[in-house]
Design a protein around this motif. Structure first.
Motif, short mmCIF file in Angstrom:
data_model
loop_
_atom_site.label_atom_id
_atom_site.label_comp_id
_atom_site.label_asym_id
_atom_site.label_seq_id
_atom_site.Cartn_x
_atom_site.Cartn_y
_atom_site.Cartn_z
N ILE A 186 -43.20 -17.86 -73.12
CA ILE A 186 -44.31 -16.89 -73.11
C ILE A 186 -45.41 -17.34 -72.15
O ILE A 186 -46.06 -16.51 -71.51
CB ILE A 186 -44.84 -16.62 -74.54
CG1 ILE A 186 -45.38 -15.19 -74.64
CG2 ILE A 186 -45.89 -17.61 -74.98
CD1 ILE A 186 -45.51 -14.68 -76.05
N HIS B 25 -41.86 -2.83 -80.56
CA HIS B 25 -42.39 -4.07 -79.99
C HIS B 25 -41.44 -5.19 -80.40
O HIS B 25 -41.09 -5.31 -81.57
CB HIS B 25 -43.80 -4.36 -80.54
CG HIS B 25 -44.57 -5.38 -79.77
ND1 HIS B 25 -44.12 -6.68 -79.61
CD2 HIS B 25 -45.75 -5.31 -79.12
CE1 HIS B 25 -45.00 -7.35 -78.90
NE2 HIS B 25 -46.00 -6.55 -78.57
N HIS C 143 -47.39 -12.95 -71.20
CA HIS C 143 -46.22 -12.78 -70.34
C HIS C 143 -46.55 -12.73 -68.84
O HIS C 143 -45.84 -13.30 -68.04
CB HIS C 143 -45.45 -11.52 -70.73
CG HIS C 143 -45.05 -11.48 -72.17
ND1 HIS C 143 -44.08 -12.30 -72.70
CD2 HIS C 143 -45.51 -10.73 -73.21
CE1 HIS C 143 -43.96 -12.04 -74.00
NE2 HIS C 143 -44.82 -11.10 -74.33
N CYS D 105 -50.63 -11.09 -75.43
CA CYS D 105 -49.52 -11.94 -75.00
C CYS D 105 -49.75 -12.43 -73.57
O CYS D 105 -50.46 -11.80 -72.81
CB CYS D 105 -48.21 -11.16 -75.04
SG CYS D 105 -47.45 -11.15 -76.66
N HIS E 178 -41.97 -14.32 -79.67
CA HIS E 178 -43.07 -13.93 -80.57
C HIS E 178 -42.90 -14.52 -81.98
O HIS E 178 -43.08 -13.85 -83.00
CB HIS E 178 -43.16 -12.41 -80.67
CG HIS E 178 -43.29 -11.73 -79.34
ND1 HIS E 178 -42.21 -11.43 -78.54
CD2 HIS E 178 -44.39 -11.33 -78.66
CE1 HIS E 178 -42.64 -10.85 -77.42
NE2 HIS E 178 -43.96 -10.78 -77.46
N ASP F 154 -44.65 -3.76 -75.02
CA ASP F 154 -45.52 -4.94 -75.12
C ASP F 154 -46.69 -4.84 -74.16
O ASP F 154 -47.56 -5.68 -74.12
CB ASP F 154 -44.68 -6.20 -74.83
CG ASP F 154 -45.36 -7.47 -75.34
OD1 ASP F 154 -46.52 -7.41 -75.73
OD2 ASP F 154 -44.69 -8.52 -75.33
ZN LIG Z 1 -45.48 -10.33 -76.14
#
Ligand SMILES: [Zn+2]
Length: 296
Positions: free
Chosen positions: A99, A194, A74, A72, A130, A215
């Motif tokens: 994101i 998650h 983030h 990810c 997500h 996460d």
């Molecule tokens: Zn994520």
């Protein structure tokens, strides 16, 4: 002597071909002939979706900004190389929903760069980007990407439409499989380790009894452990959905105190660059969910 050189030439060709295959699979870049239209994606699930639309389109280069193992985005920080890549791009395909936290920087530096938000009208859950984890919603992302590419690269429109149709058909098959399982497990409980699994819960009609968001690498407090244990006691048939990378330690802790079932599921943000990786990853998730809930 002649023979020997022939062998060396063959060997060189073989090495070059292997190198090409390796590049296509692991470097995340597809180039066909002369570069006319340059597509950049932000991270793994967007690259895989775009790869399925771009395919072998004439004159199109597709490159992923981040690494296949980045996960990810983030906390992702853009590097000078990333900025250089984006300066050459015709379109930047992003997941959206916040994101890619660096988007405002990109828009400011390259006001003419087209940013394609794949999540538009895909039905994002609140504060949870997500969205690719829902097959139904990911289909909308794929459609958005295809629509955008058709508009920006008219010459390949028909090709993109064919690619889109074929990929959506494959995704629809996954969706059908999920629906069949849904009819047998909806209303049952899950505990999520998650945020991404909220989208799975939605696809299967599962009740999210508790969410502990792991996460990234982080310490879990004693309070959080006891919250999970009490959620499990209140929902004794709940299955824990966890990610192997960041959730396995917590899963072990919980297993010591309860007999909870843990299902390690792929969040589909890492892998190699093979175009079927979303399909195979989700197929494996389906198999694991079926097994965890005892669906025949
Ligand atoms: Zn994520």
């Amino acid at each position: 002597m002649k023979h020997k050189y022939g062998f060396v030439t063959l060997l060189l060709i073989a090495v070059a071909f292997a190198g090409y295959c390796f590049t296509a699979l692991y470097v995340g870049s597809r180039e066909k002939g002369e570069e006319r239209f340059f597509v950049v994606t932000s991270f793994y699930p967007m690259y895989i979706a775009a790869e399925n639309i771009v395919g072998d389109a004439e004159g199109v280069t597709l490159t992923n900004l981040s690494e296949p193992q980045t996960g990810c985005m983030h906390d992702y920080q853009l590097t000078p190389e990333d900025m250089k890549l984006l300066s050459r791009a015709d379109v930047f395909i992003v997941n959206g929903g916040g994101i890619e936290n660096f988007l405002s920087k990109v828009a400011k530096s390259y006001p003419d760069l087209k940013i394609l938000d794949a999540s538009q009208d895909a039905g994002l859950l609140e504060d949870n980007s997500h969205v690719w984890m829902s097959v139904e919603k990911h289909k909308k992302q794929v459609e958005n990407i295809a629509r955008g590419l058709c508009k920006m690269d008219e010459g390949n429109r028909e090709y993109y439409e064919g690619q889109e149709e074929a990929y959506l058909l494959k995704l629809s098959k996954l969706e059908e499989e999920q629906k069949e399982i849904r009819s047998k497990i909806q209303g049952k409980s899950m505990i999520s380790f998650h945020e991404a699994y909220a989208y799975l819960a939605e696809d299967y009609g599962l009740h999210v009894a508790f969410t502990l968001d792991l996460d990234e690498e982080r310490q879990v407090s004693a309070g959080e452990v006891s919250d999970v244990i009490s959620a499990l006691k209140e929902n004794d048939s709940a299955v824990i959905f966890a990610e192997e990378l960041y959730g396995s330690e917590m899963a072990e802790t919980v297993k010591k105190e309860t007999d909870a079932k843990v299902c390690f599921l792929d969040t589909l943000v890492r892998g190699d660059y093979s175009s079927d990786s979303y399909l195979s990853g989700m197929e494996e998730n389906i198999r694991l969910i079926k097994e965890a809930y005892g669906v025949e």
